[in-house]
Design an enzyme around this catalytic site. Structure first.
Site, PDB file in Angstrom:
ATOM      1  CG  ASP A  29      37.784   3.982  50.621  1.00  0.00           C
ATOM      2  OD1 ASP A  29      37.983   5.193  50.710  1.00  0.00           O
ATOM      3  OD2 ASP A  29      36.678   3.262  50.617  1.00  0.00           O
ATOM      4  CE1 TYR A  80      36.300   7.762  40.074  1.00  0.00           C
ATOM      5  CE2 TYR A  80      34.748   8.558  41.035  1.00  0.00           C
ATOM      6  CZ  TYR A  80      35.690   7.957  41.051  1.00  0.00           C
ATOM      7  OH  TYR A  80      35.938   7.293  42.293  1.00  0.00           O
ATOM      8  CG  ASP A 124      37.295   6.150  45.136  1.00  0.00           C
ATOM      9  OD1 ASP A 124      36.999   6.541  46.064  1.00  0.00           O
ATOM     10  OD2 ASP A 124      36.647   5.190  44.608  1.00  0.00           O
ATOM     11  CE  LYS A 141      48.923  -2.062  35.288  1.00  0.00           C
ATOM     12  NZ  LYS A 141      49.703  -2.773  36.015  1.00  0.00           N
ATOM     13  CG  ASP A 143      50.610  -3.209  39.597  1.00  0.00           C
ATOM     14  OD1 ASP A 143      51.186  -2.184  39.212  1.00  0.00           O
ATOM     15  OD2 ASP A 143      50.992  -4.374  38.831  1.00  0.00           O
TER      16      ASP A 143
HETATM   17  C1  IPM Z   1      34.868   9.168  47.669  1.00  0.00           C
HETATM   18  C2  IPM Z   1      33.507   8.486  47.332  1.00  0.00           C
HETATM   19  C3  IPM Z   1      33.113   8.997  45.954  1.00  0.00           C
HETATM   20  C4  IPM Z   1      34.025   8.907  44.886  1.00  0.00           C
HETATM   21  C5  IPM Z   1      31.669   8.384  45.450  1.00  0.00           C
HETATM   22  C6  IPM Z   1      30.673   8.750  46.677  1.00  0.00           C
HETATM   23  C7  IPM Z   1      31.337   9.159  44.405  1.00  0.00           C
HETATM   24  O1  IPM Z   1      33.864   7.130  47.195  1.00  0.00           O
HETATM   25  O2  IPM Z   1      34.960  10.428  47.862  1.00  0.00           O
HETATM   26  O3  IPM Z   1      36.144   8.714  47.530  1.00  0.00           O
HETATM   27  O4  IPM Z   1      34.143   7.667  44.330  1.00  0.00           O
HETATM   28  O5  IPM Z   1      34.773   9.794  44.754  1.00  0.00           O
HETATM   29 MG    MG Z   2      35.860   6.709  47.795  1.00  0.00          MG
END
Ligand code: IPM
Ligand code: MG
Length: 352
Positions: free
Chosen positions: A246, A136, A242, A186, A218
């Site tokens: 999700d 990042y 990240d 990884k 993975d």
């Molecule tokens: C999160 C989001 C952010 C990230 C984006 C909006 C930059 O996806 O907080 O998970 O990738 O960290």
């Molecule tokens: Mg995110």
């Protein structure tokens, strides 16, 4: 108790409004809320997604209640001016290096999980994601190769101190939970990950009470849908965290239910300074329609009371009110129901 409220873009203002109503209903003495501009909204008003005044406001506060940033209308802007840079900038300016993303099954919502109910029911994990390093924040760019082809590149790197501080935090989090820690990397391919793993093993010597294991990312992605109930604390880097967080949200049932805390080392008079945000993002497709589920924002406010203000009782009260509303059948569109943002806020307030 100074709180900077940065509602941002899309559904951010709607859901943050409900979280603020819940906070105010607690009637905590000395609560001071100040609003600041962030994201596309700030870009439109001030020409920058993270104005200096907003950073100053955050620094002068004990905690930040954050909504969401992101707006497709800004996708053409140069990267430094895009709304996402606001949250990345706050994470670095305020040295918020640890992102805590708890994922726990809610009773009665097992049917909404992308997984089979008997598997979803067992989820109770905490993702500890590093936030200040990795690919990042490494050098990045694009260039034209000698043969004329265009190339984009991003540098992935972790320094040992960056790994060490997040590892300590994750081990301590595991001490307060199930005493198991899975470090995800990884290391079979990446040097960054090999260093990560070596440092996590060094830090583990200070925590003989914690059972540590290592998993390639993975495999972790696979185990997260195969047997998510087997995880307690998951420690991982910025990019892998990240993605996995999700994924974990869909295992629980909805991304509209998951809160997060971003913490650093700064201590205030009340607790650890932190930034609290729902993980769902700005959801531009439903923005401004009063349809968004504010539960993740409300639960973020609860996390704020717990970590930044030492108010465990009030945090637990909010969490119980949300769980109660869900158990009573209050469902936003994300959960297949039709309750609107304000109605859900009212439902939580009644149960508070
Ligand atoms: C999160 C989001 C952010 C990230 C984006 C909006 C930059 O996806 O907080 O998970 O990738 O960290
Ligand atoms: Mg995110």
């Amino acid at each position: 108790m100074k709180i900077a409220v940065l509602a941002g873009d899309g559904i951010g203002p709607e859901v943050t409004h409900e979280a603020v109503r819940v906070l105010e209903a607690l009637g905590l003495p000395g609560l001071e809320l100040s609003e600041g501009d962030v994201g596309a909204a700030a870009y439109r008003a001030h020409g920058h997604p993270l104005p200096e005044a907003t950073v100053d406001l955050a620094r002068a506060s004990d905690a930040v209640l954050f909504g969401a940033v992101g707006d497709p209308a800004c996708d053409h802007l140069e990267r430094a001016l895009r709304p996402e840079q606001a949250v990345l900038g706050l994470r670095t300016h305020l040295t918020l290096f640890a992102n805590l993303r708890p994922a726990k099954a809610f009773a009665g919502l097992e049917e909404l999980s992308a997984l089979r109910p008997e598997i979803a029911r067992k989820i109770d994990l905490l993702i500890v994601r590093e936030l200040n390093g990795d690919v990042y924040f490494g050098d990045k760019g694009h260039r034209t190769l000698d043969d004329g082809r265009r190339q984009g590149w991003d540098m992935m790197a972790y320094a040992e101190d960056e790994v060490r501080r997040i590892a300590h935090l994750a081990f301590r989090a595991a001490q307060g939970r199930g005493k198991r820690l899975t470090s995800v990397d990884k290391a079979n391919v990446l040097e960054t990950s090999q260093l990560w793993r070596d440092v996590v093993i060094e830090v583990a010597a200070d925590y003989p009470d914690i059972a540590l294991d290592h998993m390639y990312v993975d495999n972790a992605a696979m185990q997260l849908v195969r047997a998510p109930g087997a995880f307690d604390v998951v420690l991982t880097g910025n990019l892998f965290g990240d993605i996995l967080s999700d994924q974990a949200s869909m295992c629980v049932g909805s991304i509209g239910l998951l809160a997060s805390a971003s913490l650093g080392e700064r201590q205030t008079d009340y607790g650890t300074f932190g930034l609290y945000e729902p993980i769902h993002g700005s959801a531009p497709d439903i923005a401004g329609q009063g349809k968004a589920n504010p539960m993740a924002a409300i639960l973020s406010a609860a996390m704020m009371l717990r970590h930044s203000f030492g108010r465990e009782t009030e945090a637990a009260r909010i969490e119980a009110a949300v769980a109660r509303a869900l158990a009573d059948g209050v469902r936003g569109g994300d959960l297949g129901g039709s309750a609107g943002t304000c109605a859900i806020g009212d439902a939580v307030l009644e149960r508070l």
